[in-house]
Write an enzyme that holds these catalytic residues in place. Structure first.
Site, PDB file in Angstrom:
ATOM      1  N   MET A 262       6.099  11.491  -6.550  1.00  0.00           N
ATOM      2  CA  MET A 262       7.312  11.636  -5.746  1.00  0.00           C
ATOM      3  C   MET A 262       7.215  10.819  -4.465  1.00  0.00           C
ATOM      4  O   MET A 262       6.213  10.881  -3.747  1.00  0.00           O
ATOM      5  CB  MET A 262       7.524  13.126  -5.433  1.00  0.00           C
ATOM      6  CG  MET A 262       8.762  13.406  -4.621  1.00  0.00           C
ATOM      7  SD  MET A 262      10.262  12.906  -5.510  1.00  0.00           S
ATOM      8  CE  MET A 262      11.298  12.453  -4.138  1.00  0.00           C
ATOM      9  N   GLU A 263       8.297  10.095  -4.194  1.00  0.00           N
ATOM     10  CA  GLU A 263       8.310   9.089  -3.128  1.00  0.00           C
ATOM     11  C   GLU A 263       8.642   9.609  -1.732  1.00  0.00           C
ATOM     12  O   GLU A 263       9.142   8.850  -0.899  1.00  0.00           O
ATOM     13  CB  GLU A 263       9.325   8.002  -3.514  1.00  0.00           C
ATOM     14  CG  GLU A 263      10.820   8.435  -3.452  1.00  0.00           C
ATOM     15  CD  GLU A 263      11.398   8.901  -4.783  1.00  0.00           C
ATOM     16  OE1 GLU A 263      10.632   9.296  -5.680  1.00  0.00           O
ATOM     17  OE2 GLU A 263      12.636   8.865  -4.917  1.00  0.00           O
ATOM     18  N   ASN A 264       8.378  10.865  -1.427  1.00  0.00           N
ATOM     19  CA  ASN A 264       8.657  11.417  -0.089  1.00  0.00           C
ATOM     20  C   ASN A 264       8.303  10.425   1.014  1.00  0.00           C
ATOM     21  O   ASN A 264       7.246   9.816   0.984  1.00  0.00           O
ATOM     22  CB  ASN A 264       7.835  12.684   0.125  1.00  0.00           C
ATOM     23  CG  ASN A 264       7.858  13.588  -1.071  1.00  0.00           C
ATOM     24  OD1 ASN A 264       8.910  13.990  -1.513  1.00  0.00           O
ATOM     25  ND2 ASN A 264       6.685  13.859  -1.638  1.00  0.00           N
ATOM     26  N   HIS A 296       5.563   2.000  -8.176  1.00  0.00           N
ATOM     27  CA  HIS A 296       6.892   2.616  -8.271  1.00  0.00           C
ATOM     28  C   HIS A 296       7.228   3.424  -7.010  1.00  0.00           C
ATOM     29  O   HIS A 296       8.276   3.225  -6.400  1.00  0.00           O
ATOM     30  CB  HIS A 296       6.943   3.510  -9.512  1.00  0.00           C
ATOM     31  CG  HIS A 296       8.253   4.188  -9.738  1.00  0.00           C
ATOM     32  ND1 HIS A 296       9.223   3.671 -10.574  1.00  0.00           N
ATOM     33  CD2 HIS A 296       8.774   5.339  -9.228  1.00  0.00           C
ATOM     34  CE1 HIS A 296      10.269   4.481 -10.569  1.00  0.00           C
ATOM     35  NE2 HIS A 296      10.020   5.503  -9.756  1.00  0.00           N
ATOM     36  N   GLU A 297       6.346   4.319  -6.648  1.00  0.00           N
ATOM     37  CA  GLU A 297       6.644   5.172  -5.491  1.00  0.00           C
ATOM     38  C   GLU A 297       6.698   4.345  -4.205  1.00  0.00           C
ATOM     39  O   GLU A 297       7.532   4.585  -3.338  1.00  0.00           O
ATOM     40  CB  GLU A 297       5.633   6.310  -5.355  1.00  0.00           C
ATOM     41  CG  GLU A 297       5.454   7.174  -6.612  1.00  0.00           C
ATOM     42  CD  GLU A 297       6.747   7.664  -7.237  1.00  0.00           C
ATOM     43  OE1 GLU A 297       7.723   7.885  -6.497  1.00  0.00           O
ATOM     44  OE2 GLU A 297       6.784   7.819  -8.477  1.00  0.00           O
TER      45      GLU A 297
HETATM   46  N1  ARG Z   1      11.729  10.415  -7.845  1.00  0.00           N
HETATM   47  C1  ARG Z   1      10.552  10.666  -8.630  1.00  0.00           C
HETATM   48  C2  ARG Z   1      10.171   9.340  -9.248  1.00  0.00           C
HETATM   49  O1  ARG Z   1      10.728   8.851 -10.143  1.00  0.00           O
HETATM   50  C3  ARG Z   1      10.751  11.679  -9.689  1.00  0.00           C
HETATM   51  C4  ARG Z   1      10.892  13.077  -9.227  1.00  0.00           C
HETATM   52  C5  ARG Z   1      11.702  13.870 -10.138  1.00  0.00           C
HETATM   53  N2  ARG Z   1      11.361  15.233 -10.106  1.00  0.00           N
HETATM   54  C6  ARG Z   1      12.088  16.204 -10.652  1.00  0.00           C
HETATM   55  N3  ARG Z   1      11.614  17.381 -10.647  1.00  0.00           N
HETATM   56  N4  ARG Z   1      13.243  16.003 -11.180  1.00  0.00           N
HETATM   57  O2  ARG Z   1       9.375   8.669  -8.771  1.00  0.00           O
HETATM   58 ZN    ZN Z   2      11.318   6.929  -9.200  1.00  0.00          ZN
END
Ligand code: ARG
Ligand code: ZN
Length: 878
Positions: A262-264, A296-297
């Site tokens: 996850m890209e927080n 990706h992140e």
């Molecule tokens: N944005 C994240 C990624 O692709 C994925 C997180 C999705 N998480 C979820 N529980 N729907 O890098």
């Molecule tokens: Zn993503």
């Protein structure tokens, strides 16, 4: 409850800033939230302030420091409404939550003694009352307080601006993120980690501190992730001119995580699977996956965080684009041809299946029941294919110009897919009106091509037709703008120059080697074409479509030997194998002995012997298409025949080329020190493929070879393929081998996950009993998504013989696991349920059995909406 894209309304209030104060405790974490709220200019005073909130115990609520009484707000399903609020005010809420019992792994949860968060898509509402939607952006300041000795690291987004001791053995830290962000990018981690640090100097000379936090004892497995991060930072600067914007970049790896990572903002949280890697525990593929997910992140910082989504229907805006960027990054670090094939394999096996099933949706969906069900291969991977088509249409420079305009216009905003299309259009003066249909129409377009050769005129005409099957809620489809990359290959195997005849009425436009299909039926004619030319169509998989062209076996073997486009060369082999398999299926219907054309054997041998080819490419080209890919190539099939045919083909190729497989195995086997350069990776890949053919011979000498490889391996690539081949064979000592491997690796969770998958994908009839008892094995834990995916997920997706057992026990097994899991982890349960999506493809007995299990699932009490959406849609489709 269904949510519709067309219902979008802007939020009536601005949240100018947010202050969150966490007092962490397993069952009673207190979250105090202070919001500075301002009503938007055009909004009336009647408009209530609506906040999302789920599983929160409200302790107090105040406006401008005055406690509200119960007449001034109401708790509603999924949130809170405050009535008659002033034009601008501060809202203070205090809630209690329980991270320890939060097994959904959304919101704030405890994972092996450490706190972490997952807020995308709507997990922030499990932390505090807030407008949990991506178009509400704010400045976050976060205070965290916890016991100092158990949680020495207290992390959140941005910069740490304060920290210190508090009496009673506690300490605190305050973090401030200078960038406005939506709540889904919020993150908090607290625990006792090992920390790897490094630094990166950006293109403008700023020094960024890089930090990777992992479980104690795992530091030596983080170096690859750190190197990957630096490569990604550099690559984004060089290719797109995009620079990192904070002083610190933190990554925290956790063992319990629903997705990959996850890209927080400034504080990525990762599944350990995509951080930890050392040669003895991770395969070559794992190394590449770590690099890709780290990339990706990181790339999300621009495509996702700086410019985010207005609403969740726009998810592909950030995910399609970011997947495309990570694909290009990996291609750049590895091999473009090989990477392209890998990416297309995902589309064909998974995305085509989704497009043809009950969950079919456009890359920009129109509705959802549970958003988490729409983090799909369609939104992500087909979304990336759509982005790739822009680059094909506009050229690399044009695409880059479009991105520049996109960032110039929208930095700091929450926008839509339409905004992205417009940036591409405006930057290039290119009409993308018809191209927009890729965002609105679901389903996989089918392109059928035939050719006519006019020997007198030396002209070759390609006749194209396109259509797209109906999908739920979308009966009729308009033609897509499809870029089809073509080549013409002469009898010597060389590409000839393309000379399209000047545009005539109804003909498709050709630019370079791209044919622009825009209507249901179009043709294009090429001049000056010598006799005997073979067309190579959809090179590089230039569009996510199914191509039909009636190649002869001879043409396919020719393309397999000569196509200069490595994707289509691979493709020719895949089609060759598929043809044989479907033909063998027909032979089984009719009865009689199975046979196929010898040309397939010689084509296989020629490819294996071709010294000019890379080992990884060979390995891909020599791998027979998987069952799920094959299933998507027909409408109805006898699965038993399909599996038998596939096994028969493989075994025949093994027997007829036994010495060749052995020779290539031996010459590519590397026995010295472990190396990770491209050549060594290629050799390992090819050896694995050779060994996998040889194992079908069921010979003792081959078992010994595999055992020796397992025993002497100095890396997990060689070890895991050998283990898999042994466990999936009829070797009588296989269980002992499996047990030894388990004993050896039991303290390495990620290795044990591989072991679980290997056990679950054994095609033999005892597997179902074995995986039943593995549920109680010390290595298994239902609350851990990686374990569930490794055991149950692998069984349903990669063991077609046992999952689709005629007696239905595979289906019953799955339904039982969903029953134990849906209340614990709705998201992961919903993914598992998707294994029934294609039930209509099977014979009537299996259909009946799968349908029955779907009904069992739907009757489970208090079913989560995640599982409900998948199961009910699967049954509804007509
Ligand atoms: N944005 C994240 C990624 O692709 C994925 C997180 C999705 N998480 C979820 N529980 N729907 O890098
Ligand atoms: Zn993503």
């Amino acid at each position: 409850q269904v949510h519709y894209r067309s219902d979008y309304k802007p939020y009536p209030y601005d949240i100018k800033d947010v202050y969150l104060a966490f007092d962490l405790a397993p069952n009673a974490t207190i979250v105090e939230t202070t919001l500075t709220v301002q009503r938007k200019a055009d909004i009336s005073g009647e408009e209530p302030l609506c906040l999302d909130g789920v599983d929160l115990e409200l302790l107090s609520i105040a406006i401008d420091d005055r406690e509200l009484d119960e007449s001034q707000y109401q708790l509603v399903d999924g949130g809170l409404e405050v009535l008659n609020v002033p034009e601008s005010f501060t809202l203070k809420t205090k809630v209690k939550i329980s991270p320890d019992t939060n097994t959904s792994l959304e919101g704030l949860y405890l994972s092996s003694g450490k706190y972490c968060t997952q807020c995308e898509a709507q997990g922030f509402s499990k932390i505090t009352f807030y407008p949990d939607r991506p178009d509400v952006m704010s400045i976050f300041k976060v205070r965290i307080e916890a016991e100092a000795d158990v949680f020495p690291h207290l992390l959140s987004n941005g910069n740490r601006i304060e920290h210190g001791e508090i009496e009673g053995g506690k300490h605190f830290a305050v973090w401030e993120d200078p960038f406005k962000k939506p709540s889904y990018l919020f993150a908090l981690c607290a625990g006792d980690y090992d920390l790897l640090t490094s630094s990166f100097t950006t293109m403008t000379g700023r020094e960024v501190r890089l930090e990777i936090y992992v479980d104690k004892g795992k530091l030596d497995q983080c170096h690859h992730a750190m190197e990957s991060l630096k490569k990604a930072m550099k690559w984004d600067e060089e290719v797109f001119g995009l620079e990192y914007d904070l002083d610190t970049y933190m990554i925290v790896a956790v063992g319990d995580f629903n997705m990959g990572a996850m890209e927080n903002k400034g504080l990525n949280i990762f599944n350990t699977k995509y951080v930890l890697a050392s040669p003895d525990t991770a395969t070559d593929t794992d190394f590449i996956d770590v690099e890709a997910v780290i990339g990706h992140e990181y790339f999300h910082n621009w495509t996702g965080n700086r410019v985010t989504c207005r609403d969740w229907f726009q998810l592909s805006l950030k995910e399609g684009l970011t997947v495309f960027r990570d694909q290009e990054f990996t291609a750049n670090q590895t091999d473009h041809g090989v990477k392209r094939i890998e990416d297309v394999k995902v589309i064909r096996s998974h995305q085509f299946a989704e497009d043809a099933g009950p969950m079919a949706h456009p890359i920009r969906p129109d509705s959802y029941i549970e958003m988490n069900n729409f983090y799909t291969v369609t939104v992500y991977n087909k979304g990336a294919e759509v982005i790739r088509m822009y680059q094909t249409l506009l050229g690399r420079d044009g695409f880059k110009r479009g991105l520049d305009v996109y960032f110039e216009r929208h930095d700091g905003e929450a926008v839509t897919c339409e905004d992205f299309v417009r940036a591409m259009e405006d930057a290039n003066g290119y009409d993308l009106q018809q191209f927009r249909r890729w965002y609105s129409q679901a389903g996989t377009p089918e392109v059928t091509v035939s050719s006519d050769y006019d020997a007198d005129k030396r002209q070759l005409t390609l006749n194209f037709k396109q259509s797209c099957p109906a999908t739920p809620g979308q009966k009729d489809k308009e033609p897509f703008h499809i870029p089809v990359k073509v080549g013409l290959i002469d009898t010597l195997g060389n590409d000839i120059e393309l000379k399209p005849v000047p545009l005539t009425q109804g003909a498709a436009k050709v630019e370079g080697d791209i044919v622009h299909l825009k209507s249901a039926k179009q043709a294009v004619t090429f001049d000056d074409v010598p006799e005997g030319v073979t067309p190579s169509i959809l090179r590089g998989f230039s569009a996510p479509v199914k191509l039909h062209y009636d190649y002869s076996l001879k043409e396919l073997t020719f393309l397999f030997a000569h196509d200069s486009d490595s994707f289509n060369r691979w493709q020719a082999g895949q089609e060759l194998f598929s043809r044989v398999i479907f033909d063998l299926c027909e032979q089984q219907e009719k009865g009689g002995t199975l046979r196929f054309d010898d040309s397939v054997v010689s084509a296989t041998k020629n490819l294996l012997d071709d010294a000019s080819l890379d080992g990884q490419f060979k390995s891909l080209a020599l791998t027979i298409p998987g069952v799920s890919t094959l299933l998507e190539q027909t409408n109805s099939i006898n699965i038993d025949h399909l599996i038998t045919a596939r096994d028969f083909l493989k075994k025949q190729l093994a027997e007829k080329l036994e010495l060749d497989w052995l020779l290539h195995y031996q010459t590519n086997r590397h026995l010295g020190d472990y190396e990770q350069d491209k050549e060594s990776v290629s050799k390992r890949a090819l050896c694995g493929t050779c060994l996998s053919y040889l194992m079908t011979l069921e010979k003792d000498s081959v078992y010994q070879l595999a055992l020796k490889q397992l025993e002497t391996a100095n890396n997990m690539t060689d070890a895991s393929i050998a283990l898999q081949l042994i466990v999936h064979s009829n070797y009588e000592q296989k269980l002992k081998v499996a047990e030894d491997f388990y004993q050896k690796w039991q303290s390495e969770e990620l290795v044990i996950n591989k072991w679980l998958s290997i056990m679950a994908t054994d095609p033999s009839d005892e597997t179902i009993d074995r995986i039943e008892s593995l549920l109680d094995h010390p290595s298994f834990e239902l609350k851990n998504p990686n374990k569930v995916r490794s055991l149950i997920g692998a069984f349903t997706s990669a063991n077609p013989r046992q999952f689709h057992r005629a007696d239905g026990r595979g289906y019953e097994y799955l339904a039982r696991q969903i029953k134990s899991l849906y209340a614990i982890n709705p998201q992961v349960s919903a993914r598992l349920t998707g294994a029934f999506n294609r039930w209509r493809k099977f014979d009537s007995e299996r259909q009946q059995k799968m349908r029955q299990q779907l009904e069992v699932i739907l009757s489970m009490p208090e079913l989560s909406k995640d599982v409900f959406e998948i199961a009910s849609k699967a049954l509804k489709q007509d």
